[in-house]
Design a protein around this motif. Structure first.
Motif, PDB file in Angstrom:
ATOM      1  N   ALA A 222      -2.251  -0.492   5.449  1.00  0.00           N
ATOM      2  CA  ALA A 222      -3.443  -1.304   5.988  1.00  0.00           C
ATOM      3  C   ALA A 222      -3.145  -1.259   7.543  1.00  0.00           C
ATOM      4  CB  ALA A 222      -3.639  -2.503   5.286  1.00  0.00           C
TER       5      ALA A 222
ATOM      6  N   LEU B  92      -7.693   1.557   5.832  1.00  0.00           N
ATOM      7  CA  LEU B  92      -6.586   1.807   4.873  1.00  0.00           C
ATOM      8  C   LEU B  92      -6.390   3.489   5.252  1.00  0.00           C
ATOM      9  CD1 LEU B  92      -4.870   1.383   2.360  1.00  0.00           C
ATOM     10  CD2 LEU B  92      -6.934   1.841   0.805  1.00  0.00           C
TER      11      LEU B  92
ATOM     12  N   PRO C 287      -1.519  -1.574   1.097  1.00  0.00           N
ATOM     13  CA  PRO C 287      -2.137  -1.807  -0.135  1.00  0.00           C
ATOM     14  C   PRO C 287      -1.209  -2.266  -1.355  1.00  0.00           C
ATOM     15  CG  PRO C 287      -1.910   0.566   0.149  1.00  0.00           C
ATOM     16  CD  PRO C 287      -1.336  -0.252   1.359  1.00  0.00           C
TER      17      PRO C 287
ATOM     18  N   VAL D  61      -6.431  -4.446  -0.925  1.00  0.00           N
ATOM     19  CA  VAL D  61      -6.136  -4.934   0.552  1.00  0.00           C
ATOM     20  C   VAL D  61      -6.787  -6.474   0.627  1.00  0.00           C
ATOM     21  CG1 VAL D  61      -5.962  -2.540   1.313  1.00  0.00           C
ATOM     22  CG2 VAL D  61      -8.101  -3.983   1.490  1.00  0.00           C
TER      23      VAL D  61
END
Length: 652
Positions: free
Chosen positions: A107, A112, A146, A156
């Motif tokens: 992240a 992401l 994540p 996340v």
């Protein structure tokens, strides 16, 4: 000859200065090291490894993401000579890292990302955006993760912005999000403020850790399910979105109801009470990562339990968790302190040692280094500890790692139990409230000496229960390594509390007289001051001045402005570094009583002080500058701040 002697003296001075400045381990850290050893992982001088994420690859190499936007791959991370190679760079403050299907996942602040080396040269050449979210530009917009779910989806968490209070300036700040590999996003829960640590257990349940702040009385860990609201209303700004599983609005939450979070959750079922509270300044000040012990007892006697990092106090806490009536709760215990920087990330190595990744820039920590990477190894020696603390409807059952002395363990005077809690309100943090003493009515020791059942008067649902066992010894004669646990009691077996109430209570909301907090001008000053001073704060645990010079005997009106996003005070101490060091040490030892004393110890080494100030607040005190010239100190004694947040007061 002269030059060689001069150079030698300089080298001696440098070595001597380095030794003096090296942080000596605390007495507790030295005791803990007998059982759990901290080992440095060497970092090249040209690598600034401000760790944001850790993960092992399929080849047992260690992947490290950094706050400076890099990903490093470390070969032979268990050796004395690890080999570093930069895999990726140019990222935006990656505070998490994972690995799957020969790709790294992380992240960044605004997305992401998947990183892949498609040509086998050891460097990422494919940077793939899986899902992106808006950026506000606010410095507090951290993003984490994540974590992979069982079906390959990713979780996340997004930090709130800071605008004098937690704020969700752009969509989904303050939320837990689920994202598929194809980039489909589903919001899961909100009420998060600073969710830097989160984890999924073997049952697929999600837990996250929270730091003290607005709406957060102290550090805590909460079990998050779809539709949960964890306490901070800022993220409810987006609850009207069709994707939101929560229909609460910010206006539904009272700024100050006079209730605790547990009590408010009974009034508002969507609000989730914490599974674990971490008493602020006692078990840390900046809760971070969560790591389950999955080592099959290769890391000691705590298989299945959780280890919780703390960035501010550079230490790790241990948690025993249980599920009662479908609700998670449990006890937190001190475990290991003395890490070199602020603990942010932890993962298991293939040898069952724990990799600990650290950073402190802007978030000052007890460990003085700006960043670090260390391993925590079990030495094979068995510590004498409270292994588990299990709730009963009328007490607790303690299990030990070694047999206890039965006579001492059966003596109720070997135990002390105190219950307390925190306010749930929009204010930054909370003092300890409604502190009461409970009574150990009976202690029954098992035949094998490995457990004791305590019958207790004064258990209270929704409260933290501090159990101290200073009198217990193992049959070998050793005392408990850590003799205090903190159990968060939300439920009891059977659903009905069978512990008699205490008829006599002693509350902690006492008024403490602190004559050195001089908010009123002394009458002898005749309504006149010689000088007015104003001192503020800057991010990174700093005052906005490094040095203040005043004339001896001056009558000063001093205004302290806390324009930071943390709690601070201002304390003036006696001359000399030894004095300010001792005051900081004494402030740490105040424990649960610290808030009552504004974290200022009662000592002649303190000359004047303010109270603990909320963010964006100020206080005025009146200071008679000493007649003796010299270098005095201005220091913040809030636990974890005193070693960093200082300014010199030069008296001429």
């Amino acid at each position: 000859m002269y030059h060689s002697i001069k150079i030698s003296l300089v080298l001696v001075f440098i070595i001597f200065s380095t030794l003096l400045s090296a942080q000596a381990p605390s007495e507790m850290a030295q005791k803990e090291a007998v059982y759990y050893e901290i080992v440095d992982v060497a970092i090249p001088k040209d690598v600034i490894l401000e760790v944001g994420g850790l993960v092992l690859t399929n080849e047992d190499k260690l992947g490290v993401s950094t706050r400076r936007g890099e990903v490093w791959v470390i070969d032979k991370p268990y050796s004395d000579n690890p080999i570093y190679k930069r895999f990726a760079h140019g990222l935006h403050e990656s505070l998490g890292l994972n690995f799957k299907d020969n790709s790294f996942y992380l992240a960044q602040r605004g997305e992401l990302t998947r990183l892949t080396d498609t040509n086998g040269d050891g460097k990422a050449n494919l940077y793939k955006t899986i899902y992106s979210w808006p950026l506000s530009g606010n410095y507090h917009d951290y993003s984490y993760g994540p974590k992979f779910t069982a079906n390959g989806d990713m979780l996340v968490t997004l930090n709130l912005s800071w605008t004098g209070h937690g704020n969700s300036l752009v969509k989904w700040r303050g939320w837990l999000l689920k994202i598929t590999p194809e980039g489909e996003m589903e919001p899961i829960a909100t009420g998060l403020r600073s969710p830097s640590g989160f984890e999924i257990n073997e049952e697929g349940d999600v837990f996250y850790t929270e730091n003290q702040g607005d709406w957060v009385g102290s550090g805590r860990m909460t079990h998050l399910e779809k539709g949960d609201f964890a306490g901070n209303p800022a993220g409810l700004k987006w609850s009207s979105d069709p994707k939101s599983p929560i229909k609460l609005k910010q206006s539904d939450i009272e700024d100050d109801s006079g209730l605790t979070l547990y009590e408010y959750s009974k009034k508002l079922p969507a609000l989730k009470a914490p599974a674990i509270w971490f008493p602020h300044t006692v078990l840390g000040i900046a809760t971070s990562d969560i790591l389950y012990d999955t080592t099959a007892s290769k890391f000691g006697p705590f298989e299945g339990q959780m280890f919780i990092g703390d960035q501010g106090h550079s230490k790790i806490t241990r948690v025993f968790m249980e599920k009662i009536n479908g609700v998670y709760q449990g006890a937190a215990f001190p475990f290991r302190e003395g890490f070199s920087s602020g603990v942010l990330r932890m993962i298991w190595g293939s040898d069952a040692s724990m990799f600990v990744g650290m950073t402190s820039r802007g978030w000052a920590s007890t460990g003085k280094k700006q960043y670090g990477l260390q391993r925590l190894k079990w030495t094979g020696k068995m510590p004498f500890e409270i292994k588990t603390m299990k709730a009963l409807n009328d007490g607790f059952k303690l299990e030990f790692t070694k047999p206890v002395n039965k006579k001492l363990a059966a003596d109720v005077s070997s135990y002390n139990l105190t219950t307390f809690t925190y306010n749930y309100h929009s204010t930054y943090g909370s003092d300890i409230i409604d502190k009461q003493s409970a009574m150990i009515h009976a202690a029954q020791v098992s035949e094998d000496g490995l457990s004791v059942t305590l019958k207790i008067h004064g258990l209270r649902l929704g409260y933290i229960h501090q159990l101290e066992v200073p009198g217990a010894k193992a049959t070998s004669g050793e005392l408990l390594l850590h003799n205090t646990g903190y159990y968060t009691l939300n439920e009891v077996p059977g659903g009905k509390l069978n512990s008699p109430s205490m008829t006599v209570v002693s509350k902690s909301d006492k008024k403490v007289n602190q004559p050195k907090r001089t908010n009123t001008m002394p009458a002898t000053w005749n309504n006149k001051v010689d000088q007015k001073l104003a001192i503020g704060t800057k991010p990174g645990l700093k005052y906005d001045v490094e040095e203040v010079t005043v004339k001896r005997g001056t009558k000063v009106e001093l205004t302290f402005n806390n324009n930071d996003d943390m709690l601070h005070n201002l304390v003036i101490t006696e001359k000399g570094k030894a004095a300010v060091d001792e005051v900081g040490k004494m402030a740490l030892s105040l424990g649960l009583d610290g808030a009552d004393y504004n974290y200022v110890p009662d000592t002649d080494l303190v000359l004047y002080h303010t109270g603990i100030l909320q963010p964006e607040s100020s206080e005025k005190i009146y200071v008679q500058i000493p007649d003796t010239p010299g270098q005095y100190w201005i220091v913040c004694t809030f636990p974890g701040h005193s070693s960093v947040m200082r300014a010199k007061l030069i008296v001429e």
